[in-house]
Design an enzyme around this catalytic site. Sequence first.
Site, mmCIF file in Angstrom:
data_model
loop_
_atom_site.group_PDB
_atom_site.id
_atom_site.type_symbol
_atom_site.label_atom_id
_atom_site.label_comp_id
_atom_site.label_asym_id
_atom_site.label_seq_id
_atom_site.Cartn_x
_atom_site.Cartn_y
_atom_site.Cartn_z
ATOM 1 N N HIS A 178 0.065 0.800 -13.007
ATOM 2 C CA HIS A 178 0.809 -0.392 -13.439
ATOM 3 C C HIS A 178 2.296 -0.026 -13.532
ATOM 4 O O HIS A 178 2.644 1.037 -14.048
ATOM 5 C CB HIS A 178 0.290 -0.874 -14.797
ATOM 6 C CG HIS A 178 0.968 -2.141 -15.243
ATOM 7 N ND1 HIS A 178 0.620 -3.370 -14.750
ATOM 8 C CD2 HIS A 178 1.989 -2.342 -16.103
ATOM 9 C CE1 HIS A 178 1.402 -4.290 -15.288
ATOM 10 N NE2 HIS A 178 2.241 -3.690 -16.114
ATOM 11 N N ASN A 196 -6.193 2.485 -12.562
ATOM 12 C CA ASN A 196 -5.205 1.515 -12.090
ATOM 13 C C ASN A 196 -3.804 2.087 -12.292
ATOM 14 O O ASN A 196 -3.566 2.844 -13.237
ATOM 15 C CB ASN A 196 -5.356 0.224 -12.910
ATOM 16 C CG ASN A 196 -4.357 -0.852 -12.501
ATOM 17 O OD1 ASN A 196 -4.178 -1.136 -11.319
ATOM 18 N ND2 ASN A 196 -3.698 -1.445 -13.487
ATOM 19 N N LEU A 247 -4.520 -6.889 -7.016
ATOM 20 C CA LEU A 247 -4.139 -7.955 -7.935
ATOM 21 C C LEU A 247 -5.299 -8.875 -8.301
ATOM 22 O O LEU A 247 -5.104 -9.965 -8.836
ATOM 23 C CB LEU A 247 -2.973 -8.754 -7.339
ATOM 24 C CG LEU A 247 -1.743 -7.891 -7.019
ATOM 25 C CD1 LEU A 247 -0.607 -8.721 -6.468
ATOM 26 C CD2 LEU A 247 -1.277 -7.086 -8.238
ATOM 27 N N LYS A 248 -6.519 -8.410 -8.042
ATOM 28 C CA LYS A 248 -7.672 -9.212 -8.430
ATOM 29 C C LYS A 248 -8.396 -8.485 -9.559
ATOM 30 O O LYS A 248 -8.472 -7.260 -9.559
ATOM 31 C CB LYS A 248 -8.592 -9.368 -7.216
ATOM 32 C CG LYS A 248 -9.651 -10.423 -7.384
ATOM 33 C CD LYS A 248 -10.288 -10.722 -6.041
ATOM 34 C CE LYS A 248 -11.615 -11.404 -6.200
ATOM 35 N NZ LYS A 248 -11.579 -12.701 -6.855
ATOM 36 N N GLY A 293 0.775 -1.223 0.000
ATOM 37 C CA GLY A 293 0.000 0.000 0.000
ATOM 38 C C GLY A 293 0.811 1.281 0.000
ATOM 39 O O GLY A 293 0.340 2.317 0.481
ATOM 40 N N SER A 294 2.028 1.251 -0.612
ATOM 41 C CA SER A 294 2.781 2.509 -0.638
ATOM 42 C C SER A 294 2.102 3.526 -1.565
ATOM 43 O O SER A 294 2.167 4.731 -1.312
ATOM 44 C CB SER A 294 4.236 2.274 -1.046
ATOM 45 O OG SER A 294 4.344 1.880 -2.387
ATOM 46 N N ASN A 295 1.433 3.048 -2.602
ATOM 47 C CA ASN A 295 0.675 3.986 -3.455
ATOM 48 C C ASN A 295 -0.529 4.560 -2.704
ATOM 49 O O ASN A 295 -0.868 5.736 -2.868
ATOM 50 C CB ASN A 295 0.225 3.303 -4.747
ATOM 51 C CG ASN A 295 1.329 3.286 -5.782
ATOM 52 O OD1 ASN A 295 1.685 4.332 -6.333
ATOM 53 N ND2 ASN A 295 1.900 2.122 -6.034
ATOM 54 N N ASP A 305 -5.175 -4.376 -18.149
ATOM 55 C CA ASP A 305 -4.183 -3.335 -18.484
ATOM 56 C C ASP A 305 -4.371 -2.716 -19.863
ATOM 57 O O ASP A 305 -3.407 -2.201 -20.452
ATOM 58 C CB ASP A 305 -2.736 -3.897 -18.385
ATOM 59 C CG ASP A 305 -2.380 -4.387 -17.002
ATOM 60 O OD1 ASP A 305 -2.986 -3.921 -16.017
ATOM 61 O OD2 ASP A 305 -1.487 -5.251 -16.893
HETATM 62 C C1 GAR Z 1 2.934 -1.309 -7.457
HETATM 63 O O1 GAR Z 1 4.193 -1.348 -8.072
HETATM 64 C C2 GAR Z 1 1.834 -1.349 -8.517
HETATM 65 O O2 GAR Z 1 2.149 -0.650 -9.682
HETATM 66 C C3 GAR Z 1 1.770 -2.832 -8.785
HETATM 67 O O3 GAR Z 1 1.849 -3.416 -7.504
HETATM 68 C C4 GAR Z 1 2.668 -2.585 -6.674
HETATM 69 C C5 GAR Z 1 1.946 -2.319 -5.380
HETATM 70 O O4 GAR Z 1 2.751 -1.595 -4.489
HETATM 71 N N1 GAR Z 1 0.577 -3.179 -9.480
HETATM 72 C C6 GAR Z 1 0.546 -4.119 -10.442
HETATM 73 O O5 GAR Z 1 1.513 -4.786 -10.748
HETATM 74 C C7 GAR Z 1 -0.801 -4.295 -11.117
HETATM 75 N N2 GAR Z 1 -0.663 -5.064 -12.308
HETATM 76 P P1 GAR Z 1 2.119 -0.851 -3.241
HETATM 77 O O6 GAR Z 1 1.186 -1.869 -2.549
HETATM 78 O O7 GAR Z 1 3.297 -0.508 -2.381
HETATM 79 O O8 GAR Z 1 1.380 0.363 -3.723
#
Ligand code: GAR
Length: 200
Positions: free
Chosen positions: A103, A101, A84-85, A14-16, A144
């Site tokens: 990516h 989203n 990721l679902k 969840g850093s985003n 995507d």
């Molecule tokens: C991020 O790099 C995001 O872009 C990726 O998962 C990571 C989650 O990081 N998403 C995908 O690969 C989707 N296809 P986070 O939980 O620290 O935000």
Amino acid sequence: MGLVRIAVLVSGGGSNLQSLIDKIHGTYGEIVLVASNRKNAYGLERAKKAGIAAQVVSGEDYDEKLEALLREKEVDLVVLAGYLKKISPELVGRYKNKIINIHPSLIPSFSGEGCYGLKVHEMAVEYGVKISGATVHFVDENMDTGAIIAQRAVEVDWNDTPESLQAKVLKIEHEILAEAVKNYCLEKITVNGRIVAVKE
Ligand code: GAR
């Protein structure tokens, strides 16, 4: 008009989400819900620390439960932040151009089914690309493939590892996701087929 009501869906660290809590929450929009398909997702803790409702959604009637939550919280915008679902086509249809989203590559490279998280960076390093980056896009029925809102590149050095590339890309993810959500909240984004315009 009140703040745009945002739900953030997470499966992992969840850093985003944290970037949105820090840069958007309470100013451009209000994160009214953080939901996860995984009960151990650290993103749920981040939500609780920020005083945001955190919910695990799982089980057979998963799609119905998620949609019921979004309706209950009167959500205007859904952000998939490391989620990721796959979102059901029904939900995508009902929230057309309201689900975005992030990516961790320059779509259409290294994207689609099975391309997520560190795997994306393993593929990029193995391929030997000299630039990679991140993409924010609207979610459509496929993986995507929705209209692109924003992209930003990073250089890939010969000695980058998947982990070091991931760290570089995550940094710019935090920037472009927050910018895209801010622009959405300020109603600066218009969509015409695949072409997304962002007003200055
Ligand atoms: C991020 O790099 C995001 O872009 C990726 O998962 C990571 C989650 O990081 N998403 C995908 O690969 C989707 N296809 P986070 O939980 O620290 O935000």
